[in-house]
Design a protein around this motif. Sequence first.
Motif, mmCIF file in Angstrom:
data_model
loop_
_atom_site.group_PDB
_atom_site.id
_atom_site.type_symbol
_atom_site.label_atom_id
_atom_site.label_comp_id
_atom_site.label_asym_id
_atom_site.label_seq_id
_atom_site.Cartn_x
_atom_site.Cartn_y
_atom_site.Cartn_z
ATOM 1 N N ASN A 537 1.047 -1.458 0.139
ATOM 2 C CA ASN A 537 -0.050 -0.176 0.001
ATOM 3 C C ASN A 537 0.399 1.452 0.023
ATOM 4 O O ASN A 537 0.932 1.950 1.038
ATOM 5 C CB ASN A 537 -1.028 0.067 0.929
ATOM 6 N N ASN A 538 1.894 1.490 -1.255
ATOM 7 C CA ASN A 538 2.368 2.527 -1.168
ATOM 8 C C ASN A 538 1.414 4.015 -1.268
ATOM 9 O O ASN A 538 2.382 5.551 -1.030
ATOM 10 C CB ASN A 538 3.361 2.290 -2.410
ATOM 11 N N GLU A 539 0.801 3.814 -1.391
ATOM 12 C CA GLU A 539 -0.753 4.907 -1.510
ATOM 13 C C GLU A 539 -0.786 5.417 -0.061
ATOM 14 O O GLU A 539 -0.494 6.677 -0.236
ATOM 15 C CB GLU A 539 -2.117 4.829 -2.385
ATOM 16 N N LEU A 540 -0.385 4.699 0.750
ATOM 17 C CA LEU A 540 -1.160 4.817 2.097
ATOM 18 C C LEU A 540 0.338 4.924 3.092
ATOM 19 O O LEU A 540 0.128 6.690 3.645
ATOM 20 C CB LEU A 540 -1.812 4.029 2.571
ATOM 21 N N ALA A 543 0.584 8.432 1.405
ATOM 22 C CA ALA A 543 -0.167 10.085 2.094
ATOM 23 C C ALA A 543 0.527 10.531 4.167
ATOM 24 O O ALA A 543 0.587 10.934 4.236
ATOM 25 C CB ALA A 543 -1.048 9.410 2.103
ATOM 26 N N LEU A 544 1.136 9.399 3.901
ATOM 27 C CA LEU A 544 1.084 9.582 5.783
ATOM 28 C C LEU A 544 2.878 10.216 6.012
ATOM 29 O O LEU A 544 2.843 10.779 6.234
ATOM 30 C CB LEU A 544 1.229 7.856 6.320
ATOM 31 N N ILE A 545 3.736 10.401 4.335
ATOM 32 C CA ILE A 545 5.232 10.517 4.660
ATOM 33 C C ILE A 545 5.008 12.120 4.551
ATOM 34 O O ILE A 545 5.576 12.964 5.230
ATOM 35 C CB ILE A 545 6.074 9.997 3.204
ATOM 36 N N PRO A 612 3.199 6.827 -5.649
ATOM 37 C CA PRO A 612 1.581 6.989 -6.122
ATOM 38 C C PRO A 612 1.069 7.627 -6.479
ATOM 39 O O PRO A 612 1.597 8.603 -7.537
ATOM 40 C CB PRO A 612 1.157 7.448 -3.659
ATOM 41 N N THR A 613 -0.095 7.747 -7.885
ATOM 42 C CA THR A 613 -0.699 8.399 -8.538
ATOM 43 C C THR A 613 -0.661 9.992 -8.556
ATOM 44 O O THR A 613 -1.073 10.166 -9.370
ATOM 45 C CB THR A 613 -1.654 7.538 -9.231
ATOM 46 N N TYR A 614 -1.241 10.200 -6.660
ATOM 47 C CA TYR A 614 -1.820 11.150 -7.123
ATOM 48 C C TYR A 614 -0.472 12.604 -6.403
ATOM 49 O O TYR A 614 -0.252 13.130 -6.424
ATOM 50 C CB TYR A 614 -2.219 11.326 -5.736
ATOM 51 N N PHE A 615 1.389 10.936 -6.826
ATOM 52 C CA PHE A 615 2.287 12.405 -6.452
ATOM 53 C C PHE A 615 3.397 12.714 -8.207
ATOM 54 O O PHE A 615 4.208 12.228 -8.656
ATOM 55 C CB PHE A 615 2.888 11.954 -5.577
ATOM 56 N N LYS A 616 2.856 11.522 -9.063
ATOM 57 C CA LYS A 616 3.062 11.267 -10.160
ATOM 58 C C LYS A 616 3.674 12.616 -10.403
ATOM 59 O O LYS A 616 4.507 12.779 -11.436
ATOM 60 C CB LYS A 616 2.204 9.956 -10.742
ATOM 61 N N TRP A 617 2.279 13.223 -10.949
ATOM 62 C CA TRP A 617 3.343 14.608 -11.846
ATOM 63 C C TRP A 617 4.351 15.417 -10.557
ATOM 64 O O TRP A 617 4.642 16.198 -11.803
ATOM 65 C CB TRP A 617 1.541 15.605 -11.385
ATOM 66 N N LEU A 618 4.235 15.388 -9.358
ATOM 67 C CA LEU A 618 5.818 15.946 -9.085
ATOM 68 C C LEU A 618 6.419 15.617 -9.106
ATOM 69 O O LEU A 618 7.372 16.637 -9.587
ATOM 70 C CB LEU A 618 5.271 16.105 -7.031
ATOM 71 N N LEU A 619 6.840 14.058 -9.458
ATOM 72 C CA LEU A 619 8.265 13.877 -10.034
ATOM 73 C C LEU A 619 8.040 14.369 -10.634
ATOM 74 O O LEU A 619 9.469 14.474 -12.025
ATOM 75 C CB LEU A 619 7.979 12.023 -10.126
ATOM 76 N N ILE A 695 10.092 6.707 7.365
ATOM 77 C CA ILE A 695 9.435 8.228 8.034
ATOM 78 C C ILE A 695 8.012 8.404 8.699
ATOM 79 O O ILE A 695 8.041 9.324 9.268
ATOM 80 C CB ILE A 695 8.918 8.882 6.134
ATOM 81 N N PRO A 696 7.107 7.950 8.210
ATOM 82 C CA PRO A 696 5.884 7.634 9.210
ATOM 83 C C PRO A 696 5.991 7.820 10.382
ATOM 84 O O PRO A 696 5.552 8.312 11.397
ATOM 85 C CB PRO A 696 4.390 7.056 8.604
#
Length: 881
Positions: A537-540, A543-545, A612-619, A695-696
Amino acid sequence: MLKSLTLKWTVYLILLITNLTGFIIFLRGFFPSKVVLPGLNTFSQDDNKSPFLNQKNQPQFDKIILMVVDAMRSDFCFGENSKFKFLHQLINKGHAIPFTAFSNPPTVTLPRLKGITTGGTPSFLDAILNVADDYDDSQGLHAQDSWVNQYKNLNKTINFFGDDTWLKLFPNEFNEYEGTNSFFVSDFTEVDNNVTRHLDEQLNTKEWDGLILHYLGLDHIGHKGGPQSTYMIPKQIEMDNILKRLYNYIETNQNTLLILMGDHGMNEVGNHGGSSSGETSAALSFISPKFNKINQIAPLPENSDYSYYNSIFQIDLVPTLASLLNFPIPKNSLGIISREVIEIWPKDLQTKIILENCIQMMNLYETKYGTNGQIWRNWEQLKSGISSLDEYYNFLYEVQSEMANSATNYNYEDIFLGSGLILLSTIFTILIFNLYFFTLKNVNIQFIIFFQVFVVLYSIHFHGSSLIEEEHQIWYFATCLVLLYFGSTFFKAFSTKLNVVNFILLFTCIRLLRSWNNSGQKWFTQFNIASYLSNDNNELLWALIALTYTTITIAVFVQGSIIRTFSFTTFQNSFDFKDVGSLVSFMSIFVASSISFSFKVVQYYIDSNKPPTYFKWLLIWILDSYDVNINKSDIKFELQNVSIQLSKLGSFMLLTLLGARLFVGKIKGIKYGNITDFSNIITIFLIHQTRHENIPIFLVLLVAKFSISYLSYTKTASIDNYVISITFITLCLQNLTFFCMGNTNSLATVDLTNAYNGIETYDVFIVGILTFISNFSGPIFWSLSSLQLIFEPSFACFKGPSKNDLINFPPLKYSIQLLRLFIVLFFYAVSAINLVGSCINLRFHLFIWTVFSPKLLFFGSWILFVNILVDLIISSGLLTI
């Protein structure tokens, strides 16, 4: 008062220095340099005539190619998931003789290279020098007997390319060479290409008798991503293709012996240095078209103990090479000529060959033990040379076991001198500690007795190997017990509903810590939080990071005195966008934290993970900013450069922000919030240096610190009671967090994945500091938190500043700091004397090098870096600002 306080500090420093000096002297005696026989060996039989020649009076081989693949565990070559397809073909044809070679601990490169060149068992001191060898040139083997020196003595030429540890061991033995640094673990590719690029010239045009190639990429992949990394399979294929090139060469040069081997293995997370089966089980294959070893099948089914084919000791390579290449067995070798290899000689020559091995080993035995004992009496019966081959091998196994288990020469003068100094400082520490507390009226004596009983009981565990291996269990139990005791007796945790809520929240944090990682050395499971977040669950996880970075960024801005320090107008206890100073400070904190977060995103991608998909734009945005096209097939070097630049920039901004905060605060006369701001900004850097899945944990630590600060904020008890309770609790949390972040008392769990953040070239000092920070980030957090909870608890629970904070009483702060340090010194002093006592008592114990000796090194790190550097120097420096 000043003179009295000065005298107290002087006494403390004398006791601390005496304790540290004693520990260092003890280590010098306990880890002495190994005593070896000087000079080169000669043949022992028939007037120095070689027994190793074949029926044509020729050596079996004239030339050798040694291909060492660092950390090549046996299953990487022989297991059913192995991609060494060409090696499997050679085994099935009988042209390769495979072994699982046992690598004596410590399983790090320097001692292992000493073992496979001299045939001797390693000194544990080599594990330390393995890291420090850039500043140590005393470890060379040019004056010690080895197969390299023996081969050179035959007027042979040897060329070398690869791990530069070889060049430190043999500075003058190679005709042509190029070294690559073994510690820059972020590099998977160039470190091997720098070796392979020499092959065309060496195999086609160069005249040489020996060619040594030491590849490092597979080891680096293990450190960064573990044995299951997606880079591991391509690396195995690459190494197998190189093996094929080398075999094609020896097919046309059949008097050339090819050896493929690992210097050690790796454990389940890709590290090494300890004694687990994965770390000690290295692959080894003797390869030649001359061999015809029938009935071998490859690959084999996966084996949980990594035992494939016949097992030998890795040091057995040395006498086996001597027999195949026809030179005397090195003097200090404890190796035995391989039973499978000796079979290539006719039976009538095999006894003479193994007898030469016996004579060499018994010469070494006689030097150490004399001519007494049952082993020597057995030798008197065997030396005639008329016994069977089985009898000689059984005898050699007995001698090897006896000498390998007693290979260390302790320096008892240093051991007892060091122990005496530690004992002396411990006695005086105990006396002064009790003299101080038992003469005070406002101190709860139960707290003092409880603390001392705890320390004594804890230190007794050093006398048991299993207790050291599973020390995390002690700290989990101890932390819960200490929190329950002080919660009920001092903090009145059950007096109000809010106190109960915070106490439950604190224990929830402790339980989460306990479940986060594998801890200890005996059991490994995938059923923990870190494994779930990393693999399922790298999405979670991300999110925690992100939540962790956000939380600490907010804490930096609102907890301490950042706004007050940089504000150009009168401080209004709230953020004002119209104030330029406040706005700039907010942006600086946000940008520094964002760059660190961006670095972790890029680092995660470099380690072959998908964000995660929601940070791919950042990469994509980060890479576009550096003109890197993510869709290109080969961008690893560009990604590495981006990672280095982001890490440098993030670290520079954090340190600049910290320096500016302290400098401007000093100019403006702001005397409170320094500890809180320093602690919070350093926490971002600690996160920067932490593995993604851990990190979390800092989010959990921040909540735990808040709960403790809330419970302690309203306390009006005596200062001494308060200091001992907070120091005791944070001492427990330091150790618990260390183990719950995946660390153990084994060298194998020393994490190097963040030791090279922002570094382009290897520097032993910088890498050493970053390695310490990466592995001790939890203890550093609680060390600074202890200072904050004692002097600025109002800031920690977001209610500061308060007039009741002890930082507001300058005449007291140095006395309070000294009291805190004396409490910690009591813990380390009593623990140290028990640890060295157990090592003296158990110096001949089976686990002295695999359990007790690593604990000595870890304990030394706690004393030197955590207690002295962080608790004393940095903390006291903060109080003087």
